[in-house]
Design a protein around this motif. Structure first.
Motif, mmCIF file in Angstrom:
data_model
loop_
_atom_site.group_PDB
_atom_site.id
_atom_site.type_symbol
_atom_site.label_atom_id
_atom_site.label_comp_id
_atom_site.label_asym_id
_atom_site.label_seq_id
_atom_site.Cartn_x
_atom_site.Cartn_y
_atom_site.Cartn_z
ATOM 1 N N CYS A 1 -6.709 -4.917 -13.906
ATOM 2 C CA CYS A 1 -6.470 -5.745 -12.727
ATOM 3 C C CYS A 1 -4.972 -5.861 -12.449
ATOM 4 C CB CYS A 1 -7.080 -7.139 -12.915
ATOM 5 S SG CYS A 1 -6.356 -8.093 -14.262
ATOM 6 N N LYS A 2 -4.659 -6.372 -11.264
ATOM 7 C CA LYS A 2 -3.253 -6.567 -10.889
ATOM 8 C C LYS A 2 -2.660 -7.762 -11.612
ATOM 9 C CE LYS A 2 0.311 -5.513 -8.338
ATOM 10 N NZ LYS A 2 0.982 -4.210 -8.476
ATOM 11 N N GLY B 1 -10.453 -1.540 -8.885
ATOM 12 C CA GLY B 1 -9.696 -0.324 -8.625
ATOM 13 C C GLY B 1 -8.675 -0.450 -7.515
ATOM 14 N N GLN B 2 -8.712 -1.515 -6.730
ATOM 15 C CA GLN B 2 -7.800 -1.680 -5.593
ATOM 16 C C GLN B 2 -6.788 -2.797 -5.834
ATOM 17 O OE1 GLN B 2 -7.862 0.438 -3.051
ATOM 18 N NE2 GLN B 2 -9.606 1.514 -3.959
ATOM 19 N N GLY B 3 -6.419 -3.044 -7.067
ATOM 20 C CA GLY B 3 -5.401 -4.062 -7.351
ATOM 21 C C GLY B 3 -5.907 -5.473 -7.188
ATOM 22 N N PRO C 1 -5.491 -8.488 -1.110
ATOM 23 C CA PRO C 1 -6.156 -8.065 -2.350
ATOM 24 C C PRO C 1 -7.550 -8.667 -2.464
ATOM 25 C CG PRO C 1 -4.653 -9.855 -2.813
ATOM 26 C CD PRO C 1 -4.531 -9.575 -1.332
ATOM 27 N N ASP C 2 -8.298 -8.182 -3.423
ATOM 28 C CA ASP C 2 -9.601 -8.748 -3.760
ATOM 29 C C ASP C 2 -9.428 -9.821 -4.831
ATOM 30 O OD1 ASP C 2 -10.767 -7.020 -2.002
ATOM 31 O OD2 ASP C 2 -11.321 -5.547 -3.523
ATOM 32 N N ARG D 1 -1.675 -5.091 2.441
ATOM 33 C CA ARG D 1 -3.091 -5.393 2.618
ATOM 34 C C ARG D 1 -3.471 -6.566 1.720
ATOM 35 N NH1 ARG D 1 -5.988 -3.801 -1.697
ATOM 36 N NH2 ARG D 1 -5.084 -2.223 -3.082
ATOM 37 N N SER E 1 0.830 -1.194 0.000
ATOM 38 C CA SER E 1 0.000 0.000 0.000
ATOM 39 C C SER E 1 0.873 1.256 0.000
ATOM 40 C CB SER E 1 -0.918 -0.006 1.226
ATOM 41 O OG SER E 1 -1.629 1.199 1.318
ATOM 42 N N ARG F 1 -9.334 -9.990 0.708
ATOM 43 C CA ARG F 1 -10.267 -9.084 1.371
ATOM 44 C C ARG F 1 -11.713 -9.401 0.996
ATOM 45 N NH1 ARG F 1 -9.497 -2.715 0.604
ATOM 46 N NH2 ARG F 1 -9.872 -3.374 -1.535
#
Length: 403
Positions: free
Chosen positions: A347-348, A316-318, A221-222, A219, A180, A256
């Motif tokens: 995507c990541k 949007g959060q990797g 990831p999704d 953190r 992060s 997550r």
């Protein structure tokens, strides 16, 4: 049941055949009740028994509730219609079940489950001849569990599929954490923390005793799953949805949020249905929500709907995207290329699971496979328990996207 008796008298053993057919479906894993069998008898009485196609669709409409059971129903019905004399022997329990390994290797999907369901009578015990005991070195031999782990889902019987479903509970998807932009205090950091350093110096009259350090936070990831439920993926998608259900409810998961979608001719969000605690209720809810089971494959259109409606919200959060499909696209390949590129950039990591990799001589000859491959970060098989375990090792690799 007066109508059932009248139909039985006029049509011979048709009612008895329908009852035995329903028992075979239950033994193969299809969930149906007595009321459905009675409805099937009344429907055949009302429509008449004239053509094979009409009889097939009447029984299918009354006895099948889930789209995942269509393949099993088709195979059992084909075996019923193939040889009436064999069917009569089965009803009277006069013929034993035949188990031939040579035939099992060449069988079509769900045919082993159909044949196991039709063979109600166990094979008669054979006389065991006395033979000389031979000691065998089992260092390189496979146990029953190891054989099941390497077996293709499409060639499993109903009992083997049930055992494989139980074994899926022990598999996990270890996602690597993401770095992060936020910083956290650390004694082994590489960036100085000036505020913490000055606060500590105020206790010493302005003298700096040590330099406080910071490092980036990590953190979870999704995980976003896009699962193909077309006709060629029916068996694999059903097992993989069991696997994803266990992943979604796992307490020790290092992600997550998990979001799941199915696609065939359209895109369906099954996230809420997949998070139900009971696996049977979860899969039933998925079957009701996804109306395009065992249909065609429109990967480009499904990716377009996901990119326009869900991409900005979920990626949007990797997030890590898991694409489960055989890549047999029936639409425009240029459209598929543009949507796959957009998904890859959003995507990541984009990980593709393809059951066609079970073949030793696999080559990306299909146009859809050649189009998707340049935009995926890794390409893995998903046809057995061992292949799903390999996916966990692939996800535990470095979180950074390769060049």
């Amino acid at each position: 049941m007066a109508r059932a008796r009248q139909l039985d008298e006029t049509e011979g053993r048709l009612v008895e055949n329908i009852v035995h057919f329903a028992r075979a479906l239950r033994k193969a894993g299809v969930k149906l009740g007595t009321a459905q069998v009675e409805d099937a008898v009344r429907a055949v009485e009302a429509a008449g028994f004239s053509r094979k196609q009409d009889y097939y669709h009447i029984l299918r409409a009354t006895l099948v509730n889930r789209a995942a059971d269509l393949q099993i129903f088709h195979q059992i019905f084909a075996m019923f219609w193939r040889d009436p004399e064999f069917l009569e022997h089965l009803i009277h329990l006069l013929s034993p079940a035949l188990h031939r390994e040579e035939e099992e290797k060449a069988r079509k999907p769900a045919e082993r489950r159909a044949s196991d369901a039709l063979g109600d009578t166990p094979a008669p015990p054979q006389q065991v001849k006395e033979r000389q005991e031979i000691q065998i070195d089992a260092q390189f031999s496979w146990s029953a569990s190891e054989t099941l782990r390497a077996m293709d889902f499409e060639q499993m019987s109903a009992a083997e599929l049930a055992e494989a479903t139980r074994a899926l509970r022990d598999l996990r998807l270890p996602l690597p954490p993401l770095r992060s932009r936020r910083l956290a205090p650390s004694s082994h950091g590489h960036q100085p923390d000036l505020r913490a350093t000055l606060r500590a110096s105020m206790r010493r009259g302005g003298e700096i005793g040590h330099l406080a350090l910071r490092k980036p936070k990590t953190r979870a990831p999704d995980l976003v799953v896009l699962c193909d439920i077309s006709g060629s993926m029916s068996v694999y998608s059903r097992l993989l949805l069991h696997f994803l259900h266990n992943v979604a409810l796992a307490q020790d998961g290092n992600w997550r949020h998990l979001h799941a979608f199915t696609f065939g001719t359209r895109l369906t969000n099954i996230t809420r249905a997949l998070h139900r605690k009971d696996p049977d209720l979860a899969l039933d809810a998925v079957s009701r929500e996804a109306q395009d089971w065992q249909g065609g494959t429109r990967i480009g259109d499904a990716l377009e709907r996901f990119n326009k409606r869900w991409s900005r919200r979920l990626l949007g959060q990797g997030a890590v995207v898991l694409l489960i499909s055989d890549g047999l696209e029936r639409g425009d390949l240029d459209h598929l290329r543009s949507q796959a590129e957009r998904l890859s950039l959003s995507c990541k990591r984009l990980i593709w699971l393809n059951p066609l990799l079970r073949y030793d001589g696999f080559a990306p000859k299909a146009g859809g496979i050649r189009t998707l491959l340049p935009y995926t970060d890794s390409f893995h098989a998903c046809h057995s328990l061992d292949s799903l375990a390999d996916i966990g090792r692939a996800l535990s690799q470095a979180a950074q996207r390769p060049a």
